[in-house]
Write an enzyme that holds these catalytic residues in place. Sequence first.
Site, PDB file in Angstrom:
ATOM      1  N   CYS A 199      -4.255   0.143   4.289  1.00  0.00           N
ATOM      2  CA  CYS A 199      -5.171  -0.380   3.285  1.00  0.00           C
ATOM      3  C   CYS A 199      -5.476   0.667   2.217  1.00  0.00           C
ATOM      4  O   CYS A 199      -5.071   1.818   2.309  1.00  0.00           O
ATOM      5  CB  CYS A 199      -6.475  -0.858   3.922  1.00  0.00           C
ATOM      6  SG  CYS A 199      -7.238   0.314   5.035  1.00  0.00           S
ATOM      7  N   GLY A 247      -1.767  -2.647   0.482  1.00  0.00           N
ATOM      8  CA  GLY A 247      -2.150  -3.795   1.299  1.00  0.00           C
ATOM      9  C   GLY A 247      -2.162  -5.066   0.488  1.00  0.00           C
ATOM     10  O   GLY A 247      -2.745  -5.097  -0.600  1.00  0.00           O
ATOM     11  N   TYR A 303       7.000   7.644   1.149  1.00  0.00           N
ATOM     12  CA  TYR A 303       7.134   6.233   0.798  1.00  0.00           C
ATOM     13  C   TYR A 303       5.854   5.529   0.362  1.00  0.00           C
ATOM     14  O   TYR A 303       5.845   4.803  -0.623  1.00  0.00           O
ATOM     15  CB  TYR A 303       7.725   5.465   1.989  1.00  0.00           C
ATOM     16  CG  TYR A 303       7.789   3.971   1.768  1.00  0.00           C
ATOM     17  CD1 TYR A 303       8.767   3.416   0.937  1.00  0.00           C
ATOM     18  CD2 TYR A 303       6.874   3.109   2.358  1.00  0.00           C
ATOM     19  CE1 TYR A 303       8.821   2.048   0.705  1.00  0.00           C
ATOM     20  CE2 TYR A 303       6.921   1.736   2.145  1.00  0.00           C
ATOM     21  CZ  TYR A 303       7.901   1.214   1.312  1.00  0.00           C
ATOM     22  OH  TYR A 303       7.955  -0.126   1.086  1.00  0.00           O
ATOM     23  N   ASN A 347     -10.194   3.154   5.462  1.00  0.00           N
ATOM     24  CA  ASN A 347      -8.738   3.272   5.445  1.00  0.00           C
ATOM     25  C   ASN A 347      -8.334   4.170   6.615  1.00  0.00           C
ATOM     26  O   ASN A 347      -8.725   5.334   6.665  1.00  0.00           O
ATOM     27  CB  ASN A 347      -8.294   3.885   4.106  1.00  0.00           C
ATOM     28  CG  ASN A 347      -6.824   4.262   4.061  1.00  0.00           C
ATOM     29  OD1 ASN A 347      -6.443   5.156   3.336  1.00  0.00           O
ATOM     30  ND2 ASN A 347      -5.989   3.586   4.813  1.00  0.00           N
ATOM     31  N   GLY A 348      -7.575   3.637   7.565  1.00  0.00           N
ATOM     32  CA  GLY A 348      -7.142   4.440   8.700  1.00  0.00           C
ATOM     33  C   GLY A 348      -7.181   3.642   9.993  1.00  0.00           C
ATOM     34  O   GLY A 348      -7.299   2.416   9.991  1.00  0.00           O
TER      35      GLY A 348
END
Length: 502
Positions: free
Chosen positions: A12, A44, A286, A122-123
């Site tokens: 996310c 996301g 990436y 986020n995580g």
Amino acid sequence: MEFEESGIGEECGVFGCVAAGEWPTQLEVAQVLTLGLVALQHRGQESAGVVTSNGASPPIYTSHKGMGLVSSAFPPEALLKLRYGNLGICHTRYSTTGMSELQNCQPFVVDTLHGRIAVAHNGELVNSRALRKKVMRHGVGLSTCSDSELITHLLALTPPMEELDSPDWVARIKNLMSETPTSYSLLIMFKDVIYAVRDPYGNRPLCLGRLVPISRLHSSGAGEEDTEGWVVSSESCSFQSIGAKYYREVLPGEVVQISRHGVKSLSFVPRPEGDLPAFCIFEYVYFARPDSIFEGQMVYTVRQRCGRQLAIEAPTDVDLVSTVPESATPAALGYAQQAGLPYMEVLCKNRYVGRTFIQPNTRLRQLGVAKKFGVLTDNFAGKRVVLIDDSIVRGNTISPIIKLLREAGATEVHIRVASPPIKFPCYMGINIPTKEELIANKPEFKDIAGHIGADSVKYLTVEGLLSAVQEGVASFQEENNSKRVGHCTACLTGKYPVELEW
């Protein structure tokens, strides 16, 4: 390319904004939030949510959540509903924990003893199972299976030594950080401030930006007196589209307060002695957008260095260098420069082929990658090609591309991969297939060139990747008085930065 086709994704992105100066603000905070989120869409595409606050005491929170892309989740009427906010946080989701449902969409908002808070995360917590039991022992019911709701409830619990009538949010945040070592970047909105928090290992990115008048956006002389607002984001790529200038990173273990008066560093939570930082190295490979800045260096530049290092480690006797559009293009350009070979495009991508509206009948299945790519035959017919890719995950995407190039006239097709083989799953927020699904763990990996139909296949080494990434970190370390640098390579080496709890 292979990451995309294999369903590997970042979990996310988070974004926040606080208008500077007098409130109610003239700054269109809701517009800034949604535009910032659009720039993080690559992190996301499952759902998106925004919560704004007028910053009063008590504050009025307004929220909107929706499934799908930001553009479809936020119709004009939703922005009208959010328009009175002076600050806000938002989130775009790719689920690693929790089902793909609206109830798991962030930010989460809960009422605490001292007022309402909103949290975006986020995580993925490495010890979430134990933490869920702890919260439930306090009589708290959890309505989702998301780590983010868990974090929200942990923050709502009163920590030891806190006065009942005066919430100490820094103490609460530090208490949370002591409970779980990684992986999280958090935005916590309470009344008229946003707290930006990064775990002590710095596994997930988080950075700060300053909104300035458009006339001063490209001026080096713009001072803080020109500030129209402050923003915080998973990636700096979101700043230019909203008229913000990059300010700095939130450092590992740091708690930052963002208010209408500016940015203030409140506290640091250290790692255990001897532990290195563990920023996810695949943000460089990436996941991140190429124009984002991490650790003082642009992602695009790092990917070029990976390509140059790959050319040193795995040279090949060919006529031209190319890539599968388009995430590996910087690495391909770096490879070509280092090898002294021409770079030519051999494929053009059809950007409008989706995965949903095409029915998988037999004829279309047989066409395979020809639906997604056109071949630029004049550039490579009768020539030997080395194709640079960012990864080979399962091995079932690159094979038909090689076949397509051979049928169109390539005499040789060699594959060079600008990252090492992925051998282990990630438990810190990246959706990687199981160990058994990864091509690097299958018997056919011993002859992967034969398996996918290439003349040769070689990967960048772990040491080469680390060298390419860390080459540009020295100035960042100097600026932040840090002599230690480290990156998480767990999916490549199986060496996780913390002990996993199951």
